[in-house]
Design an enzyme around this catalytic site. Structure first.
Site, mmCIF file in Angstrom:
data_model
loop_
_atom_site.group_PDB
_atom_site.id
_atom_site.type_symbol
_atom_site.label_atom_id
_atom_site.label_comp_id
_atom_site.label_asym_id
_atom_site.label_seq_id
_atom_site.Cartn_x
_atom_site.Cartn_y
_atom_site.Cartn_z
ATOM 1 N N SER A 61 -1.886 39.053 5.908
ATOM 2 C CA SER A 61 -1.351 40.447 6.367
ATOM 3 C C SER A 61 -1.735 40.687 8.144
ATOM 4 O O SER A 61 -2.008 39.794 8.562
ATOM 5 C CB SER A 61 -2.970 40.802 6.325
ATOM 6 O OG SER A 61 -4.230 40.019 7.056
ATOM 7 N N GLN B 94 -5.044 -3.255 12.279
ATOM 8 C CA GLN B 94 -6.115 -3.704 12.440
ATOM 9 C C GLN B 94 -5.484 -5.587 11.977
ATOM 10 O O GLN B 94 -6.305 -6.766 12.452
ATOM 11 C CB GLN B 94 -7.817 -3.768 12.418
ATOM 12 C CG GLN B 94 -7.943 -3.549 10.742
ATOM 13 C CD GLN B 94 -7.468 -1.970 10.158
ATOM 14 O OE1 GLN B 94 -6.425 -1.466 11.097
ATOM 15 N NE2 GLN B 94 -7.995 -1.580 8.920
ATOM 16 N N ARG C 90 -1.493 -11.107 -0.725
ATOM 17 C CA ARG C 90 -2.235 -12.218 -0.740
ATOM 18 C C ARG C 90 -2.297 -11.761 -2.452
ATOM 19 O O ARG C 90 -2.161 -11.588 -3.406
ATOM 20 C CB ARG C 90 -3.609 -11.999 -0.420
ATOM 21 C CG ARG C 90 -4.091 -11.475 1.039
ATOM 22 C CD ARG C 90 -5.599 -11.152 1.178
ATOM 23 N NE ARG C 90 -5.468 -9.708 1.099
ATOM 24 C CZ ARG C 90 -6.648 -9.457 -0.080
ATOM 25 N NH1 ARG C 90 -6.948 -10.434 -0.926
ATOM 26 N NH2 ARG C 90 -6.148 -7.608 0.271
ATOM 27 N N GLY D 111 1.037 -1.243 0.171
ATOM 28 C CA GLY D 111 -0.064 0.216 0.271
ATOM 29 C C GLY D 111 0.507 0.973 0.115
ATOM 30 O O GLY D 111 1.560 0.866 -0.563
ATOM 31 N N SER D 112 0.365 2.296 0.415
ATOM 32 C CA SER D 112 1.038 3.138 0.131
ATOM 33 C C SER D 112 2.420 2.911 1.212
ATOM 34 O O SER D 112 3.778 4.353 0.312
ATOM 35 C CB SER D 112 0.131 4.415 1.349
ATOM 36 O OG SER D 112 1.163 6.019 1.338
ATOM 37 N N HIS E 177 5.298 1.304 12.301
ATOM 38 C CA HIS E 177 4.789 1.996 13.671
ATOM 39 C C HIS E 177 4.252 0.839 14.503
ATOM 40 O O HIS E 177 4.713 -0.427 14.783
ATOM 41 C CB HIS E 177 3.004 2.490 12.757
ATOM 42 C CG HIS E 177 1.788 2.941 14.068
ATOM 43 N ND1 HIS E 177 2.260 3.619 14.852
ATOM 44 C CD2 HIS E 177 0.848 2.678 14.228
ATOM 45 C CE1 HIS E 177 1.450 4.348 15.334
ATOM 46 N NE2 HIS E 177 0.199 3.420 14.794
#
Length: 334
Positions: free
Chosen positions: A251, A83, A47, A25-26, A107
């Site tokens: 600004s 998950q 898979r 994936g990513s 992670h």
């Protein structure tokens, strides 16, 4: 904190290893392709009936089933959704790991919350780019990189940090800088940031601002431009030079108004809500709730997605973005 760069890492320690990247994936596509182009012996685990198998094959990667890839490799990087990792680990990875093998994550969720409890006779490390996978891939191809975090959970072989730095170098991270942390700190700060600021906080701030303007009678188009479209300008300025860069570039009216009103919107009550969110991350209650929902009937996830998709800002936003030729949906890159 010390930052590590190219001169602090050597690719040689990984070039002698067989590497499996599970998932395409990513993050998976970025790690696999970058490592291959850095001279590593890499296969992708996927898979056989999944879209990732064909995609990885079309991009020139060697592909195996997850079970076979885990058995073949010395170093196994798990880049599947949080998950899904425990089930795949229990069924297709753990029995294929041998003493001295290395298990890698991007992670810390599954290690920190004891979803996965690895044996003590393997190395466990984390290499976590601080950016989405498509940015990791794009900057690598441009000769740059995305900063990374590394962490060591098990150091059975005594040289796991050396391998973590090599992995970070192989994906381009040491070009930008690598910082060492722990699985605990990476996981808890990452989840808190996502929930309270980056994904949850910013989305709710945008939706609420849109509602306040439209409920006061202002056109949806103007409300969208003010609270959604122009957010990119502000975020880019933060990214380039922090709060000072943003205030220097807008600004005087915007700067003064921001000082006056910002802290009345994001106030002591908001800060206390953030503390409660952090507590749920720290004590594991968020992780427990998330895993139960996504591994069950996804009642909460589906409800949240439906509410989000039906918000008026999504409808007017799609219409306005369709008029902007310069705004393109970013398709997956190789």
């Amino acid at each position: 904190m010390k930052a590590y760069y190219d001169s602090d890492a050597s690719l040689d320690v990984l070039k002698e290893k067989k590497i499996a990247v599970l998932g395409f994936g990513s993050q998976g596509h970025a790690h696999a392709l970058n490592l291959k182009e850095s001279g590593m012996n890499v296969v992708v685990g996927a898979r056989k009936d999944g879209t990732s198998w064909k995609k990885a094959t079309d991009l020139g990667m060697n592909v195996m089933g997850i079970d076979a890839a885990s058995k073949w490799a010395d170093v196994v990087m798990v880049l599947l959704p949080d998950q899904d990792q425990k089930k795949v680990y229990d069924e297709q990875i753990v029995n294929n790991l041998e003493e001295g093998n290395t298990l890698v994550f991007a992670h810390g969720f599954n290690i920190h919350y004891d979803q996965i409890i690895p044996a003590k006779n393997i190395n466990v490390m984390m290499v976590a780019p601080k950016g989405p996978g498509h940015l990791v891939r794009r900057t690598f191809r441009e000769g740059n990189g995305v900063p990374c975090l590394i962490a060591i959970h098990n150091d059975f072989s005594g040289d796991t940090k050396v391998h973590a730095l090599a992995w970070a170098k192989g994906i381009g991270g040491t070009r930008a800088g690598v910082i060492e942390t722990s699985f605990k700190n990476e996981t808890e700060t990452d989840l808190f940031g996502e929930q309270a600021v980056l994904c949850g906080g910013s989305a709710e701030l945008i939706k609420t601002g849109f509602e306040v303007l439209t409920e006061a009678g202002y056109p949806e188009e103007l409300a969208y431009f003010e609270v959604m479209h122009e957010m990119k300008l502000i975020v880019d300025l933060y990214y380039e030079g922090g709060l000072s860069r943003m205030n220097y570039s807008v600004s005087d009216t915007a700067e003064y108004g921001g000082y006056e009103v910002g802290s009345t919107v994001i106030n002591a009550e908001s800060k206390e809500a953030m503390r409660r969110a952090l507590k749920r991350v720290q004590d594991g209650s968020f992780a427990k709730e998330f895993v139960a929902d996504v591994n069950g009937d996804k009642a909460n996830m589906n409800r949240y997605r439906k509410l989000n998709s039906e918000h008026p800002i999504e409808k007017i936003g799609a219409k306005l973005r369709g008029m902007m030729s310069w705004v393109k949906n970013q398709n997956d890159e190789d």
